[in-house]
Design a protein around this motif. Structure first.
Motif, PDB file in Angstrom:
ATOM      1  N   ASP A  21       0.960  -1.175   0.066  1.00  6.19           N
ATOM      2  CA  ASP A  21       0.019  -0.112  -0.184  1.00  6.19           C
ATOM      3  C   ASP A  21       0.908   1.624   0.052  1.00  6.19           C
ATOM      4  O   ASP A  21       0.473   2.166  -0.707  1.00  6.19           O
ATOM      5  CB  ASP A  21      -0.918  -0.020   1.202  1.00  6.19           C
ATOM      6  N   ARG A  22       2.000   1.008   0.539  1.00  5.70           N
ATOM      7  CA  ARG A  22       2.792   2.383   0.683  1.00  5.70           C
ATOM      8  C   ARG A  22       3.439   2.554  -0.529  1.00  5.70           C
ATOM      9  O   ARG A  22       3.451   3.689  -0.997  1.00  5.70           O
ATOM     10  CB  ARG A  22       3.937   2.093   1.868  1.00  5.70           C
ATOM     11  N   LEU A  23       3.895   1.661  -1.346  1.00  7.92           N
ATOM     12  CA  LEU A  23       4.387   1.841  -2.667  1.00  7.92           C
ATOM     13  C   LEU A  23       3.636   2.360  -3.664  1.00  7.92           C
ATOM     14  O   LEU A  23       3.743   3.022  -4.259  1.00  7.92           O
ATOM     15  CB  LEU A  23       5.143   0.333  -3.293  1.00  7.92           C
ATOM     16  N   ALA A  24       2.114   1.742  -3.452  1.00 11.17           N
ATOM     17  CA  ALA A  24       1.253   2.246  -4.383  1.00 11.17           C
ATOM     18  C   ALA A  24       0.978   3.538  -4.212  1.00 11.17           C
ATOM     19  O   ALA A  24       0.674   4.276  -5.272  1.00 11.17           O
ATOM     20  CB  ALA A  24      -0.143   1.438  -4.259  1.00 11.17           C
ATOM     21  N   LEU A  25       0.899   3.984  -3.051  1.00 10.98           N
ATOM     22  CA  LEU A  25       0.565   5.650  -2.678  1.00 10.98           C
ATOM     23  C   LEU A  25       1.881   6.322  -3.135  1.00 10.98           C
ATOM     24  O   LEU A  25       1.464   7.412  -3.663  1.00 10.98           O
ATOM     25  CB  LEU A  25       0.452   5.787  -1.184  1.00 10.98           C
ATOM     26  N   LEU A  26       3.195   5.846  -2.864  1.00 13.17           N
ATOM     27  CA  LEU A  26       4.169   6.681  -3.317  1.00 13.17           C
ATOM     28  C   LEU A  26       4.072   6.885  -4.911  1.00 13.17           C
ATOM     29  O   LEU A  26       4.505   7.803  -5.617  1.00 13.17           O
ATOM     30  CB  LEU A  26       5.429   5.909  -3.070  1.00 13.17           C
ATOM     31  N   ILE A  27       3.809   5.762  -5.679  1.00  9.59           N
ATOM     32  CA  ILE A  27       3.784   5.647  -7.207  1.00  9.59           C
ATOM     33  C   ILE A  27       2.586   6.761  -7.741  1.00  9.59           C
ATOM     34  O   ILE A  27       2.969   7.358  -8.456  1.00  9.59           O
ATOM     35  CB  ILE A  27       3.592   4.424  -7.758  1.00  9.59           C
ATOM     36  N   SER A  28       1.389   6.541  -7.095  1.00  9.31           N
ATOM     37  CA  SER A  28       0.268   7.341  -7.639  1.00  9.31           C
ATOM     38  C   SER A  28       0.550   8.791  -7.218  1.00  9.31           C
ATOM     39  O   SER A  28       0.258   9.663  -7.879  1.00  9.31           O
ATOM     40  CB  SER A  28      -0.958   6.789  -7.055  1.00  9.31           C
ATOM     41  N   SER A  29       0.988   9.090  -5.971  1.00 11.13           N
ATOM     42  CA  SER A  29       1.348  10.551  -5.677  1.00 11.13           C
ATOM     43  C   SER A  29       2.168  11.233  -6.564  1.00 11.13           C
ATOM     44  O   SER A  29       2.019  12.445  -6.995  1.00 11.13           O
ATOM     45  CB  SER A  29       1.540  10.593  -4.084  1.00 11.13           C
ATOM     46  N   SER A  53       1.420  14.461  -9.094  1.00 12.23           N
ATOM     47  CA  SER A  53       2.193  15.578  -8.438  1.00 12.23           C
ATOM     48  C   SER A  53       2.688  16.244  -9.724  1.00 12.23           C
ATOM     49  O   SER A  53       2.778  17.264 -10.100  1.00 12.23           O
ATOM     50  CB  SER A  53       3.195  15.458  -7.594  1.00 12.23           C
ATOM     51  N   HIS A  54       3.526  15.163 -10.463  1.00 15.39           N
ATOM     52  CA  HIS A  54       4.146  15.823 -11.710  1.00 15.39           C
ATOM     53  C   HIS A  54       2.978  16.100 -12.717  1.00 15.39           C
ATOM     54  O   HIS A  54       3.382  16.771 -13.744  1.00 15.39           O
ATOM     55  CB  HIS A  54       5.252  14.711 -12.270  1.00 15.39           C
ATOM     56  N   ALA A  55       1.992  15.214 -12.848  1.00 19.50           N
ATOM     57  CA  ALA A  55       1.075  15.582 -13.937  1.00 19.50           C
ATOM     58  C   ALA A  55       0.402  17.022 -13.754  1.00 19.50           C
ATOM     59  O   ALA A  55       0.008  17.763 -14.826  1.00 19.50           O
ATOM     60  CB  ALA A  55       0.233  14.346 -13.806  1.00 19.50           C
ATOM     61  N   THR A  56       0.113  17.222 -12.541  1.00 16.55           N
ATOM     62  CA  THR A  56      -0.509  18.387 -12.160  1.00 16.55           C
ATOM     63  C   THR A  56       0.056  19.904 -11.978  1.00 16.55           C
ATOM     64  O   THR A  56      -0.374  20.947 -12.113  1.00 16.55           O
ATOM     65  CB  THR A  56      -1.487  18.199 -10.864  1.00 16.55           C
ATOM     66  N   CYS A 103      -2.644   6.901 -13.013  1.00 15.80           N
ATOM     67  CA  CYS A 103      -2.041   6.323 -11.752  1.00 15.80           C
ATOM     68  C   CYS A 103      -2.329   5.181 -11.366  1.00 15.80           C
ATOM     69  O   CYS A 103      -1.466   4.333 -11.027  1.00 15.80           O
ATOM     70  CB  CYS A 103      -2.675   7.157 -10.681  1.00 15.80           C
ATOM     71  N   ALA A 104      -3.460   4.630 -11.625  1.00 14.68           N
ATOM     72  CA  ALA A 104      -3.925   3.250 -11.641  1.00 14.68           C
ATOM     73  C   ALA A 104      -2.906   2.303 -12.165  1.00 14.68           C
ATOM     74  O   ALA A 104      -2.444   1.146 -11.905  1.00 14.68           O
ATOM     75  CB  ALA A 104      -5.415   2.801 -12.028  1.00 14.68           C
ATOM     76  N   GLU A 105      -2.868   2.574 -13.609  1.00 15.02           N
ATOM     77  CA  GLU A 105      -2.141   1.863 -14.318  1.00 15.02           C
ATOM     78  C   GLU A 105      -0.564   1.757 -14.141  1.00 15.02           C
ATOM     79  O   GLU A 105       0.051   0.636 -14.149  1.00 15.02           O
ATOM     80  CB  GLU A 105      -2.022   2.429 -15.857  1.00 15.02           C
ATOM     81  N   PHE A 106      -0.119   2.751 -13.645  1.00 13.49           N
ATOM     82  CA  PHE A 106       1.353   2.864 -12.988  1.00 13.49           C
ATOM     83  C   PHE A 106       1.470   2.103 -11.701  1.00 13.49           C
ATOM     84  O   PHE A 106       2.579   1.422 -11.497  1.00 13.49           O
ATOM     85  CB  PHE A 106       1.727   4.463 -12.865  1.00 13.49           C
ATOM     86  N   ALA A 131      -8.046   4.296  -5.001  1.00 13.23           N
ATOM     87  CA  ALA A 131      -7.427   5.284  -5.854  1.00 13.23           C
ATOM     88  C   ALA A 131      -6.976   6.628  -4.906  1.00 13.23           C
ATOM     89  O   ALA A 131      -7.543   6.819  -3.562  1.00 13.23           O
ATOM     90  CB  ALA A 131      -8.756   5.733  -6.570  1.00 13.23           C
ATOM     91  N   LEU A 132      -6.165   7.282  -5.201  1.00 14.45           N
ATOM     92  CA  LEU A 132      -5.517   8.312  -4.563  1.00 14.45           C
ATOM     93  C   LEU A 132      -6.422   9.641  -4.702  1.00 14.45           C
ATOM     94  O   LEU A 132      -7.448  10.000  -5.714  1.00 14.45           O
ATOM     95  CB  LEU A 132      -4.256   9.062  -5.368  1.00 14.45           C
ATOM     96  N   ASP A 133      -6.607  10.158  -3.490  1.00 11.94           N
ATOM     97  CA  ASP A 133      -7.745  11.209  -3.282  1.00 11.94           C
ATOM     98  C   ASP A 133      -6.471  12.577  -3.723  1.00 11.94           C
ATOM     99  O   ASP A 133      -5.452  12.967  -2.935  1.00 11.94           O
ATOM    100  CB  ASP A 133      -7.674  11.416  -1.636  1.00 11.94           C
TER     101      ASP A 133
END
Length: 250
Positions: A104-112, A116-119, A203-206, A223-225
């Protein structure tokens, strides 16, 4: 006399206090505009190719006006990177605070990191590429490197914990970490809100790609908030549409 003195003090406060506040507001606005212009120009043409004259032209100020708000171009760059790195660290630590599972931590790190870079593509591009522009051996460079390392420690620990618990199977933890982070940061180059995939889908695919890379069991990850993303206050507002609600970007 005491009454007159009190009246005089109130008059001074109403008259000069408001003027002082107006001046402070104007200074704050000018400082914000300078930093926003710096992010824009540093990202578009690079720090080395951007001069104080370019900044002054972008915000319709004189060179002297710029130097009233910043001591030097390098100090300005260091400030931009410092605020951005701290924002990324703070947001990451809030997201990970109650998360124990390495997966879960790795998933959050990847999606965040991806989101962050996309927005905030221009802020993150400056943050990722202009470390080279800080003077070697300077206190500013040492500080920014320490902040970058503090952020990357979250990735190191998540991956190491996954390996030690048997959740991940990795031949080289460092190479895996660098590959996954590069995948995430690359969104600042190509992601568009009006593209084929939504940010949530990217994010989900990554996350799926990242968990496959560490050979973690397939599982459903929340999913990331997007409201939890770091606040990059000087991202040019029209550089790219930000999918988060307006109140989340203030």
């Amino acid at each position: 006399m005491a009454i007159h003195g009190e009246v005089w003090l109130k008059w001074c406060y109403r008259t000069f206090g408001r003027r002082i506040m107006d001046l402070k507001d104007r200074d704050a606005d000018a400082s914000r505009r300078i930093r926003m212009a710096a992010v824009l120009l540093f990202a578009r043409q690079g720090y080395a190719a951007t001069g104080i004259r370019d900044l002054a032209r972008e915000v319709n100020m004189t060179n002297a006006g710029i130097y009233h708000h910043v001591s030097s171009k390098e100090a300005l760059l260091a400030d931009l990177m410092r605020v951005a790195q701290r924002g990324l660290i703070d947001a990451t630590e809030r997201m990970l605070r109650d998360v124990q599972s390495p997966t879960d931590r790795l998933a959050l790190l990847i999606s965040s990191l991806t989101a962050s870079h996309a927005t905030a593509p221009m802020t993150t591009q400056v943050m990722d590429t202009e470390l080279r522009s800080l003077t070697p051996g300077s206190a500013a460079l040492d500080e920014i490197i320490a902040l970058r390392d503090a952020y990357e420690d979250h990735w190191k620990h998540a991956i190491a914990d996954g390996v030690s618990t048997g959740a991940f199977r990795i031949a080289d933890q460092k190479l895996t970490r660098l590959a996954l982070m590069s995948m995430c940061t690359g969104t600042s180059e190509w992601y568009r809100p009006d593209g084929d995939s939504t940010l949530e889908q990217v994010c989900a695919e990554f996350v799926a790609i990242g968990l496959a890379a560490v050979r973690a069991p397939v599982q459903v990850v929340a999913a990331l908030d997007l409201s939890l993303l770091p606040d990059f206050p000087w991202e040019p507002p029209h550089a790219r549409n930000d999918p988060r609600p307006v109140e989340a970007r203030r």
